[in-house]
Design an enzyme around this catalytic site. Structure first.
Site, short mmCIF file in Angstrom:
data_model
loop_
_atom_site.label_atom_id
_atom_site.label_comp_id
_atom_site.label_asym_id
_atom_site.label_seq_id
_atom_site.Cartn_x
_atom_site.Cartn_y
_atom_site.Cartn_z
N CYS A 132 0.31 13.84 -0.42
CA CYS A 132 1.03 14.78 -1.30
C CYS A 132 1.57 14.21 -2.60
CB CYS A 132 2.16 15.48 -0.55
SG CYS A 132 1.60 16.38 0.89
N LEU A 188 1.30 5.13 -1.84
CA LEU A 188 0.62 6.16 -2.64
C LEU A 188 1.28 6.37 -4.01
CD1 LEU A 188 -0.50 9.26 -0.56
CD2 LEU A 188 -1.88 7.76 -1.98
N ASP A 215 -0.08 14.07 -5.16
CA ASP A 215 -0.63 14.97 -6.19
C ASP A 215 0.19 16.26 -6.33
OD1 ASP A 215 -1.39 15.65 -3.63
OD2 ASP A 215 -3.50 16.01 -4.12
N SER A 267 -17.43 19.23 -0.88
CA SER A 267 -16.29 18.71 -0.14
C SER A 267 -14.98 18.83 -0.93
CB SER A 267 -16.52 17.27 0.27
OG SER A 267 -16.56 16.47 -0.88
N ASP A 294 -9.80 10.09 -8.52
CA ASP A 294 -10.08 9.34 -7.29
C ASP A 294 -11.35 8.53 -7.48
OD1 ASP A 294 -7.90 10.47 -6.11
OD2 ASP A 294 -9.00 11.66 -4.64
N ASP A 295 -11.47 7.44 -6.70
CA ASP A 295 -12.62 6.53 -6.91
C ASP A 295 -13.96 7.16 -6.54
OD1 ASP A 295 -12.24 6.59 -4.19
OD2 ASP A 295 -12.05 4.43 -3.93
N ARG A 342 -0.09 4.95 -7.60
CA ARG A 342 -1.08 5.52 -8.51
C ARG A 342 -0.45 6.10 -9.77
NH1 ARG A 342 -4.80 10.20 -6.18
NH2 ARG A 342 -5.75 9.98 -8.21
N ASP A 364 0.85 -1.18 0.00
CA ASP A 364 0.00 0.00 0.00
C ASP A 364 0.89 1.23 0.00
OD1 ASP A 364 -1.78 2.03 0.50
OD2 ASP A 364 -1.90 1.59 2.65
#
Ligand SMILES: *[C@@H]1O[C@H](CO)[C@@H](O)[C@H](O)[C@H]1NC(C)=O
Length: 317
Positions: free
Chosen positions: A241, A128, A243, A275, A147-148, A131, A126
């Site tokens: 972060c 990040l 992104d 949101s 994002d999902d 992606r 797992d």
């Protein structure tokens, strides 16, 4: 004299108002007539043309299969979607039931002329950074990273894709962010991560977030193989972060700002678009910005006030 001047001014203002109202009415009327007379029958809902290739939807998911089901069903129905890849970073692989369900959904919803390629990209760790790993067998240059739980309506997505095609090295997206100059401490410059409200207020941005953005597939390669490993380690440790790192990478490569595209986007499970604008973990984001800047030795981000809008949805030219 005074009165004559006043009447004159009054008269001029009234005339101006009448003319303005007349123009508004004509514009409204012609837009309606335009639809009635079908001036745009050739492009009923989008500027997308299948001859010009499509894009790969890259969905990052984590333990939210109900969101995943909804977003896969949605993106499969967009004409420009050539493939859907789901980045799966859980210790257990996706269940056969989930796979069957999604394959059926994709087959049913797909409207593209050739078979939509649906796959899971499975990673045991797992992390990040998963992606943005390079994808084998990619058929398109365009990646739409999402994002999902983020839904971009198909017509909005096709418009953003058309924008990306005019600037394929640029990041094109829907969620703008800004780096603001913070106070100078001990002589060093520090930056503050600016969320939606500051961008909206000032009208300036320098990043678009990869939770819903187009970028060229070569950035997957650069992110994974050319970006300093210290940044990967940082992201993996902070679990945040990736992104921002992608935005810095693209800016460092192009020396140019990203492009913010106008369009409503939605989050599954939250009303409206709210949101996406909520401030969350800003302290962490500020820290990332400043730490990345010191890892780069410079701040590559370029700010801009340009926003891409669909001319057909604008009343004023
Ligand atoms: C940023 O771009 C410069 C010039 O192209 C390059 O030399 C440098 O390695 C890049 N930095 C990172 C961290 O990728």
């Amino acid at each position: 004299m005074g009165r004559r001047l006043r009447t004159f001014v009054f008269g001029a203002k009234t005339k101006l108002l009448c003319v303005a109202l007349g123009v508004l009415f004509c514009m409204w009327f012609s837009s309606k007539i335009g639809y009635i007379m079908s001036w745009n029958t050739h492009f009923p809902s989008s500027v997308y043309s299948p001859d010009r290739g499509g894009y790969t939807v890259l969905i990052n998911t984590w333990k939210r299969s109900s969101h995943l089901k909804q977003s896969v069903a949605h993106y499969a129905s967009c004409t420009g979607a050539d493939a859907i890849h789901v980045v799966w970073s859980e210790s257990d692989p996706p269940s056969e039931k989930l796979k069957d369900h999604l394959n059926t959904v994709v087959l049913k919803k797909s409207r593209s002329t050739h078979k939509l390629d649906f796959r899971f990209d499975i990673y045991e760790e797992d992390n990040l950074n998963n992606r943005f790993r390079p994808i084998e067998g990619l058929r398109t240059d365009a990646i739409f990273s999402v994002d999902d739980n983020v839904i971009v309506p198909c017509h909005t997505l096709e418009f953003a894709f058309a924008v990306w095609q005019t600037a394929p090295m640029t990041m094109v997206g829907f969620v703008p962010r800004m780096h603001w100059l913070g106070e100078e401490r001990t002589g060093a410059v520090s930056y503050k991560y600016g969320g939606w409200w500051s961008v909206w207020w000032m009208g300036i941005y320098s990043m678009v977030l990869s939770k819903s953005a187009f970028f060229h597939s070569k950035y997957l390669e650069l992110y994974t193989n050319a970006m300093p490993p210290s940044i990967h380690q940082y992201i993996n440790a902070e679990r945040n972060c990736e992104d921002i790192a992608m935005s810095l990478l693209v800016a460092n490569t192009t020396d140019a700002p990203p492009i913010w595209v106008k369009g409503k986007i939605y989050e599954i499970g939250s009303p409206g678009t709210s949101s996406l604008h909520q401030p969350h973990h800003y302290d962490g984001r500020n820290k990332c910005m400043n730490d990345f800047v010191s890892m780069y030795g410079t701040l590559p981000l370029v700010s801009t006030n340009v926003k891409a809008v669909d001319t057909r949805h604008q009343w004023f030219w």
